[in-house]
Write a protein that holds these residues in place. Structure first.
Motif, PDB file in Angstrom:
ATOM      1  N   LEU A 128       5.467  -0.930  -1.348  1.00  0.00           N
ATOM      2  CA  LEU A 128       5.887  -2.221  -0.798  1.00  0.00           C
ATOM      3  C   LEU A 128       7.402  -2.388  -0.886  1.00  0.00           C
ATOM      4  O   LEU A 128       8.027  -2.953   0.019  1.00  0.00           O
ATOM      5  CB  LEU A 128       5.179  -3.359  -1.531  1.00  0.00           C
ATOM      6  N   LYS A 129       7.989  -1.875  -1.955  1.00  0.00           N
ATOM      7  CA  LYS A 129       9.446  -1.959  -2.090  1.00  0.00           C
ATOM      8  C   LYS A 129      10.137  -1.134  -1.011  1.00  0.00           C
ATOM      9  O   LYS A 129      11.164  -1.544  -0.455  1.00  0.00           O
ATOM     10  CB  LYS A 129       9.881  -1.484  -3.474  1.00  0.00           C
ATOM     11  N   VAL A 130       9.574   0.026  -0.685  1.00  0.00           N
ATOM     12  CA  VAL A 130      10.126   0.854   0.393  1.00  0.00           C
ATOM     13  C   VAL A 130      10.063   0.095   1.718  1.00  0.00           C
ATOM     14  O   VAL A 130      11.036   0.068   2.484  1.00  0.00           O
ATOM     15  CB  VAL A 130       9.360   2.188   0.495  1.00  0.00           C
ATOM     16  N   ILE A 131       8.927  -0.532   1.991  1.00  0.00           N
ATOM     17  CA  ILE A 131       8.788  -1.321   3.221  1.00  0.00           C
ATOM     18  C   ILE A 131       9.860  -2.404   3.276  1.00  0.00           C
ATOM     19  O   ILE A 131      10.505  -2.621   4.309  1.00  0.00           O
ATOM     20  CB  ILE A 131       7.381  -1.940   3.301  1.00  0.00           C
ATOM     21  N   ASP A 132      10.059  -3.081   2.166  1.00  0.00           N
ATOM     22  CA  ASP A 132      11.040  -4.164   2.116  1.00  0.00           C
ATOM     23  C   ASP A 132      12.461  -3.640   2.331  1.00  0.00           C
ATOM     24  O   ASP A 132      13.249  -4.241   3.071  1.00  0.00           O
ATOM     25  CB  ASP A 132      10.939  -4.872   0.766  1.00  0.00           C
ATOM     26  N   GLU A 133      12.792  -2.519   1.712  1.00  0.00           N
ATOM     27  CA  GLU A 133      14.147  -1.975   1.836  1.00  0.00           C
ATOM     28  C   GLU A 133      14.420  -1.481   3.253  1.00  0.00           C
ATOM     29  O   GLU A 133      15.526  -1.672   3.778  1.00  0.00           O
ATOM     30  CB  GLU A 133      14.348  -0.850   0.824  1.00  0.00           C
ATOM     31  N   VAL A 134      13.429  -0.853   3.868  1.00  0.00           N
ATOM     32  CA  VAL A 134      13.612  -0.424   5.260  1.00  0.00           C
ATOM     33  C   VAL A 134      13.746  -1.643   6.163  1.00  0.00           C
ATOM     34  O   VAL A 134      14.601  -1.688   7.055  1.00  0.00           O
ATOM     35  CB  VAL A 134      12.447   0.474   5.721  1.00  0.00           C
ATOM     36  N   ASN A 135      12.924  -2.647   5.928  1.00  0.00           N
ATOM     37  CA  ASN A 135      12.986  -3.861   6.739  1.00  0.00           C
ATOM     38  C   ASN A 135      14.361  -4.519   6.659  1.00  0.00           C
ATOM     39  O   ASN A 135      14.870  -5.053   7.654  1.00  0.00           O
ATOM     40  CB  ASN A 135      11.910  -4.845   6.270  1.00  0.00           C
ATOM     41  N   ASN A 136      14.971  -4.469   5.492  1.00  0.00           N
ATOM     42  CA  ASN A 136      16.285  -5.097   5.307  1.00  0.00           C
ATOM     43  C   ASN A 136      17.431  -4.283   5.899  1.00  0.00           C
ATOM     44  O   ASN A 136      18.547  -4.798   6.019  1.00  0.00           O
ATOM     45  CB  ASN A 136      16.547  -5.322   3.814  1.00  0.00           C
ATOM     46  N   SER A 137      17.159  -3.031   6.259  1.00  0.00           N
ATOM     47  CA  SER A 137      18.238  -2.182   6.761  1.00  0.00           C
ATOM     48  C   SER A 137      17.989  -1.659   8.176  1.00  0.00           C
ATOM     49  O   SER A 137      18.822  -0.935   8.720  1.00  0.00           O
ATOM     50  CB  SER A 137      18.447  -0.990   5.813  1.00  0.00           C
ATOM     51  N   HIS A 138      16.875  -2.032   8.768  1.00  0.00           N
ATOM     52  CA  HIS A 138      16.521  -1.542  10.108  1.00  0.00           C
ATOM     53  C   HIS A 138      16.422  -2.715  11.075  1.00  0.00           C
ATOM     54  O   HIS A 138      16.143  -3.847  10.675  1.00  0.00           O
ATOM     55  CB  HIS A 138      15.184  -0.795  10.052  1.00  0.00           C
ATOM     56  N   LYS A 139      16.626  -2.440  12.361  1.00  0.00           N
ATOM     57  CA  LYS A 139      16.559  -3.493  13.375  1.00  0.00           C
ATOM     58  C   LYS A 139      15.138  -3.988  13.615  1.00  0.00           C
ATOM     59  O   LYS A 139      14.933  -5.118  14.049  1.00  0.00           O
ATOM     60  CB  LYS A 139      17.145  -2.979  14.696  1.00  0.00           C
ATOM     61  N   ILE A 140      14.153  -3.145  13.354  1.00  0.00           N
ATOM     62  CA  ILE A 140      12.769  -3.527  13.606  1.00  0.00           C
ATOM     63  C   ILE A 140      12.325  -4.574  12.588  1.00  0.00           C
ATOM     64  O   ILE A 140      12.842  -4.630  11.472  1.00  0.00           O
ATOM     65  CB  ILE A 140      11.852  -2.278  13.544  1.00  0.00           C
ATOM     66  N   ASP A 141      11.383  -5.435  12.976  1.00  0.00           N
ATOM     67  CA  ASP A 141      10.831  -6.441  12.065  1.00  0.00           C
ATOM     68  C   ASP A 141       9.547  -5.898  11.446  1.00  0.00           C
ATOM     69  O   ASP A 141       8.604  -5.538  12.160  1.00  0.00           O
ATOM     70  CB  ASP A 141      10.524  -7.742  12.810  1.00  0.00           C
ATOM     71  N   MET A 142       9.505  -5.847  10.115  1.00  0.00           N
ATOM     72  CA  MET A 142       8.362  -5.299   9.398  1.00  0.00           C
ATOM     73  C   MET A 142       7.713  -6.391   8.553  1.00  0.00           C
ATOM     74  O   MET A 142       8.393  -7.111   7.828  1.00  0.00           O
ATOM     75  CB  MET A 142       8.811  -4.135   8.513  1.00  0.00           C
ATOM     76  N   VAL A 143       6.395  -6.508   8.659  1.00  0.00           N
ATOM     77  CA  VAL A 143       5.632  -7.487   7.887  1.00  0.00           C
ATOM     78  C   VAL A 143       4.722  -6.719   6.932  1.00  0.00           C
ATOM     79  O   VAL A 143       3.903  -5.904   7.363  1.00  0.00           O
ATOM     80  CB  VAL A 143       4.793  -8.394   8.807  1.00  0.00           C
ATOM     81  N   ALA A 144       4.868  -6.971   5.635  1.00  0.00           N
ATOM     82  CA  ALA A 144       4.187  -6.158   4.625  1.00  0.00           C
ATOM     83  C   ALA A 144       2.802  -6.691   4.274  1.00  0.00           C
ATOM     84  O   ALA A 144       2.611  -7.893   4.087  1.00  0.00           O
ATOM     85  CB  ALA A 144       5.037  -6.079   3.359  1.00  0.00           C
ATOM     86  N   THR A 145       1.848  -5.766   4.168  1.00  0.00           N
ATOM     87  CA  THR A 145       0.487  -6.061   3.720  1.00  0.00           C
ATOM     88  C   THR A 145       0.145  -5.164   2.537  1.00  0.00           C
ATOM     89  O   THR A 145       0.355  -3.950   2.596  1.00  0.00           O
ATOM     90  CB  THR A 145      -0.531  -5.812   4.850  1.00  0.00           C
ATOM     91  N   PHE A 146      -0.376  -5.755   1.478  1.00  0.00           N
ATOM     92  CA  PHE A 146      -0.861  -4.970   0.339  1.00  0.00           C
ATOM     93  C   PHE A 146      -2.263  -4.469   0.643  1.00  0.00           C
ATOM     94  O   PHE A 146      -3.144  -5.232   1.039  1.00  0.00           O
ATOM     95  CB  PHE A 146      -0.878  -5.828  -0.928  1.00  0.00           C
ATOM     96  N   MET A 147      -2.478  -3.156   0.464  1.00  0.00           N
ATOM     97  CA  MET A 147      -3.810  -2.605   0.686  1.00  0.00           C
ATOM     98  C   MET A 147      -4.151  -1.597  -0.396  1.00  0.00           C
ATOM     99  O   MET A 147      -4.427  -0.429  -0.134  1.00  0.00           O
ATOM    100  CB  MET A 147      -3.934  -1.978   2.075  1.00  0.00           C
ATOM    101  N   GLY A 148      -4.124  -2.077  -1.631  1.00  0.00           N
ATOM    102  CA  GLY A 148      -4.570  -1.231  -2.729  1.00  0.00           C
ATOM    103  C   GLY A 148      -6.033  -0.860  -2.576  1.00  0.00           C
ATOM    104  O   GLY A 148      -6.493   0.158  -3.105  1.00  0.00           O
TER     105      GLY A 148
END
Length: 212
Positions: A128-148
């Protein structure tokens, strides 16, 4: 759907500000003759945090092989788990960032990103942290879902209910504290999580502020 032809579109700092037969003067003009201008695509189901692909399994699915049959042969979700657990955050960041470039290049501008290849608290939080960091540095909009609850990890294969307990008692509180994931998902499928387990995980997630 209405199609507009021979029109002009004004864009200021990435935002469409005007559409009409003739818009205000611009610093730059792009001729889109013979092309289509459309809103960005939304991909509502992805698992981008992994190292190596499983394209061979996709071919098996097209031939009718079930998820359970693939898993029995040593493939499936678990096949990706060890790689994610052992990978550094930087390795995963680079892979995910590259995948987002590909999504954007074909017109996808918003993407739902599930975790689910960690299957323990540390690796799910890392994903999830990777998703957040990419979202903060990439133009695309990413919405995170937890799927443990993507699969039962091998260490709990003989006691799935104990893994469900781990998700509810440890993973979900940690994910809620982290504050990145907005949603909580479960793979409710024969050989994975049953209806009762799925309800328990989704209900506990909702109690922690994660939408099912």
């Amino acid at each position: 759907m209405e199609t507009l032809e021979k029109i002009q579109i004004a864009i200021d700092d990435g935002i469409i500000t005007e559409i009409g037969n003739k818009v205000n003067d611009a610093d730059r003009h792009i001729d889109c003759k013979g092309k289509l201008i459309t809103p960005g695509f939304v991909d509502s189901h992805t698992h981008p945090v992994f190292l190596n692909g499983r394209e061979d399994e996709f071919a098996m699915r097209l031939k009718g092989t079930t998820y359970k049959e693939i898993a029995t042969k040593g493939g499936g979700i678990i096949n990706s788990v060890n790689d994610v657990r052992n990978a550094s955050q930087r390795e995963l960041f680079d892979r995910v960032f590259s995948r987002m470039n590909r999504f954007l290049s074909v017109g996808t501008t918003t993407i739902e990103c599930k975790s689910g290849y960690g299957l323990n608290t540390e690796s799910e939080i890392k994903s999830l942290k990777v998703i957040d960091e990419v979202n903060n540095s990439h133009k695309i909009d990413m919405v995170a879902t937890f799927m443990g609850a993507h699969a039962i990890p091998v260490e709990f294969i003989d006691d799935p209910d104990e893994y469900v307990k781990l998700i509810c008692d440890e993973m979900l509180p940690a994910v809620a504290r982290q504050g990145i994931a907005k949603f909580n998902d479960v793979f409710c499928e024969n050989g994975y999580f049953n209806i009762e387990q799925a309800r328990m995980i989704l209900s506990e997630g909702a109690n922690k502020g994660l939408a099912p």
